[in-house]
Write an enzyme that holds these catalytic residues in place. Structure first.
Site, PDB file in Angstrom:
ATOM      1  N   THR A  53       0.839  -1.094   0.128  1.00 13.81           N
ATOM      2  CA  THR A  53       0.156  -0.069  -0.077  1.00 13.81           C
ATOM      3  C   THR A  53       1.002   1.176   0.065  1.00 13.81           C
ATOM      4  OG1 THR A  53      -1.852   1.160   1.197  1.00 13.81           O
ATOM      5  CG2 THR A  53      -0.146   0.250   2.460  1.00 13.81           C
ATOM      6  N   HIS A 100      -2.790   5.644   6.138  1.00 13.67           N
ATOM      7  CA  HIS A 100      -3.511   5.501   6.981  1.00 13.67           C
ATOM      8  C   HIS A 100      -4.055   4.159   7.177  1.00 13.67           C
ATOM      9  CE1 HIS A 100      -4.414  10.004   7.203  1.00 13.67           C
ATOM     10  NE2 HIS A 100      -4.403   9.922   6.027  1.00 13.67           N
ATOM     11  N   ASP A 141      -7.711  -3.840  -0.925  1.00 15.63           N
ATOM     12  CA  ASP A 141      -8.527  -2.872  -1.931  1.00 15.63           C
ATOM     13  C   ASP A 141      -9.891  -2.716  -1.259  1.00 15.63           C
ATOM     14  OD1 ASP A 141      -8.071  -1.168  -4.266  1.00 15.63           O
ATOM     15  OD2 ASP A 141     -10.012  -2.256  -5.059  1.00 15.63           O
ATOM     16  N   PHE A 182     -10.000   8.642   7.529  1.00 18.37           N
ATOM     17  CA  PHE A 182      -9.468   9.163   6.322  1.00 18.37           C
ATOM     18  C   PHE A 182     -10.494   8.928   5.386  1.00 18.37           C
ATOM     19  CE2 PHE A 182      -8.288   5.229   4.025  1.00 18.37           C
ATOM     20  CZ  PHE A 182      -8.387   4.225   5.138  1.00 18.37           C
ATOM     21  N   GLY A 183     -10.430   9.279   4.008  1.00 14.25           N
ATOM     22  CA  GLY A 183     -11.283   9.010   3.018  1.00 14.25           C
ATOM     23  C   GLY A 183     -12.747   9.252   3.472  1.00 14.25           C
ATOM     24  N   TYR A 184     -13.595   8.362   2.989  1.00 11.91           N
ATOM     25  CA  TYR A 184     -14.976   8.877   3.271  1.00 11.91           C
ATOM     26  C   TYR A 184     -15.422   8.401   4.854  1.00 11.91           C
ATOM     27  CZ  TYR A 184     -14.965   7.922  -1.787  1.00 11.91           C
ATOM     28  OH  TYR A 184     -14.789   7.872  -3.172  1.00 11.91           O
ATOM     29  N   LYS A 243     -12.673   1.809  15.359  1.00 12.34           N
ATOM     30  CA  LYS A 243     -13.128   1.556  14.080  1.00 12.34           C
ATOM     31  C   LYS A 243     -12.656   0.247  13.855  1.00 12.34           C
ATOM     32  CE  LYS A 243     -12.006   2.902   9.504  1.00 12.34           C
ATOM     33  NZ  LYS A 243     -11.145   3.825   8.613  1.00 12.34           N
ATOM     34  N   ARG A 283     -12.017  -3.282   7.367  1.00 10.64           N
ATOM     35  CA  ARG A 283     -10.399  -3.783   7.249  1.00 10.64           C
ATOM     36  C   ARG A 283     -10.370  -4.367   8.436  1.00 10.64           C
ATOM     37  NH1 ARG A 283      -8.980   0.763   6.283  1.00 10.64           N
ATOM     38  NH2 ARG A 283      -8.933   0.463   4.073  1.00 10.64           N
TER      39      ARG A 283
HETATM   40  P1  ITT Z   1      -3.476   1.729  -1.794  1.00  9.57           P
HETATM   41  O1  ITT Z   1      -4.247   1.226  -3.061  1.00  9.57           O
HETATM   42  O2  ITT Z   1      -2.041   2.099  -2.004  1.00  9.57           O
HETATM   43  O3  ITT Z   1      -3.611   0.759  -0.625  1.00  9.57           O
HETATM   44  P2  ITT Z   1      -5.668   3.637  -1.783  1.00  9.57           P
HETATM   45  O4  ITT Z   1      -6.045   4.879  -1.011  1.00  9.57           O
HETATM   46  O5  ITT Z   1      -5.746   4.084  -3.141  1.00  9.57           O
HETATM   47  O6  ITT Z   1      -4.250   2.992  -1.254  1.00  9.57           O
HETATM   48  P3  ITT Z   1      -8.132   1.838  -2.444  1.00  9.57           P
HETATM   49  O7  ITT Z   1      -7.727   1.864  -3.750  1.00  9.57           O
HETATM   50  O8  ITT Z   1      -8.341   0.794  -1.482  1.00  9.57           O
HETATM   51  O9  ITT Z   1      -6.716   2.312  -1.724  1.00  9.57           O
HETATM   52  O10 ITT Z   1      -8.716   3.318  -2.013  1.00  9.57           O
HETATM   53  C1  ITT Z   1     -10.212   3.330  -1.852  1.00  9.57           C
HETATM   54  C2  ITT Z   1     -10.565   4.617  -1.750  1.00  9.57           C
HETATM   55  O11 ITT Z   1     -11.386   4.726  -0.479  1.00  9.57           O
HETATM   56  C3  ITT Z   1      -9.609   5.910  -1.304  1.00  9.57           C
HETATM   57  O12 ITT Z   1     -10.081   7.034  -1.665  1.00  9.57           O
HETATM   58  C4  ITT Z   1      -9.774   5.822   0.193  1.00  9.57           C
HETATM   59  O13 ITT Z   1      -9.623   7.249   0.683  1.00  9.57           O
HETATM   60  C5  ITT Z   1     -10.978   5.137   0.517  1.00  9.57           C
HETATM   61  N1  ITT Z   1     -10.879   4.463   1.601  1.00  9.57           N
HETATM   62  C6  ITT Z   1     -10.348   3.197   1.708  1.00  9.57           C
HETATM   63  N2  ITT Z   1     -10.697   2.647   3.003  1.00  9.57           N
HETATM   64  C7  ITT Z   1     -11.278   3.699   3.694  1.00  9.57           C
HETATM   65  C8  ITT Z   1     -11.627   3.615   5.085  1.00  9.57           C
HETATM   66  O14 ITT Z   1     -11.494   2.594   5.740  1.00  9.57           O
HETATM   67  N3  ITT Z   1     -12.522   4.515   5.430  1.00  9.57           N
HETATM   68  C9  ITT Z   1     -12.537   5.432   4.510  1.00  9.57           C
HETATM   69  N4  ITT Z   1     -12.128   5.755   3.306  1.00  9.57           N
HETATM   70  C10 ITT Z   1     -11.585   4.841   3.011  1.00  9.57           C
END
Ligand code: ITT
Length: 196
Positions: free
Chosen positions: A7, A11, A68, A148-150, A171, A177
């Protein structure tokens, strides 16, 4: 056991490190000097998870796994799903992705959503997948500073807090995860016993 987590997402690495505990030495590609892209070109989480793990397995030949994750919104027919990282465009921008989901859901009352995570492991050239999923509601406005993210717009069923209002430990206890990585750990424990 030394394990590479394929990865570039710090985060994710932090959450997984917390879940694995001391029994495993976790490395990310950057620890081994690789900071380039890890390709993920498919339409499904399974495809992308295996693609990322295979890429790192080929490079280093050490036991490795990937994660993923997709954020799936029912009223958007499962989008952004496998395209969660690039929902708002090819330049990965988590804030723009989150804004776009909220915009596309503006006025929508059916707000059920889930996170789904596929972890792909390659060990001694063999491939294994583990999955985790958590359902909840898409909030109308972001809440919280953790995660992070969503995370700021997702409230798991049975909880009053968004994922971004929970600590990493809270979490991990319930998350997509957390579930997938606990399956990975159980598998690795058994594998280590059988291959002593
Ligand atoms: P790697 O592929 O390098 O592991 P990535 O951030 O590109 O990192 P993904 O392709 O799995 O990982 O990403 C999916 C998206 O969903 C990415 O924009 C993340 O910010 C978001 N995401 C992944 N896991 C999350 C979580 O636990 N909570 C909130 N958002 C998440």
């Amino acid at each position: 056991m030394k394990l590479i987590f394929a990865t570039a997402n710090k985060h994710k690495a932090e959450e997984v490190r917390e879940l694995l505990g001391d029994a495993f030495t976790l490395l990310i590609p950057a620890d081994l000097g690789y900071v380039g892209d890890i390709p993920e070109t498919g339409n499904t989480l399974e495809h992308n998870a295996l693609e990322k793990a295979r890429f790192i397995w080929k490079k280093f030949g050490l036991p490795c796994f990937s994660d993923d994750t997709g954020f799936e919104v029912e009223a958007l027919n499962g989008a952004p799903g496998a395209f969660s990282a690039r929902y708002a465009g090819d330049v990965r921008n988590p804030k723009a992705n989150l804004r776009l989901v909220l915009k596309n859901m503006d006025g929508e009352t059916h707000r059920v959503a889930c996170f789904r995570c596929v972890v792909a492991l390659i060990i001694a050239g063999e491939e294994f997948c583990f999955e985790g999923r958590i359902a909840g509601l898409l909030l109308e406005t972001p809440r919280g500073e953790q995660g992070f993210g969503y995370d700021p717009v997702f409230c798991p069923h049975g909880y009053a807090d968004s994922f971004a209002e929970l600590s990493i430990e809270e979490k991990n206890k319930i998350s997509h995860r957390g579930q997938a990585v606990r399956k990975l750990v159980d598998f690795l424990r058994q594998y280590a016993q059988q291959h002593q």
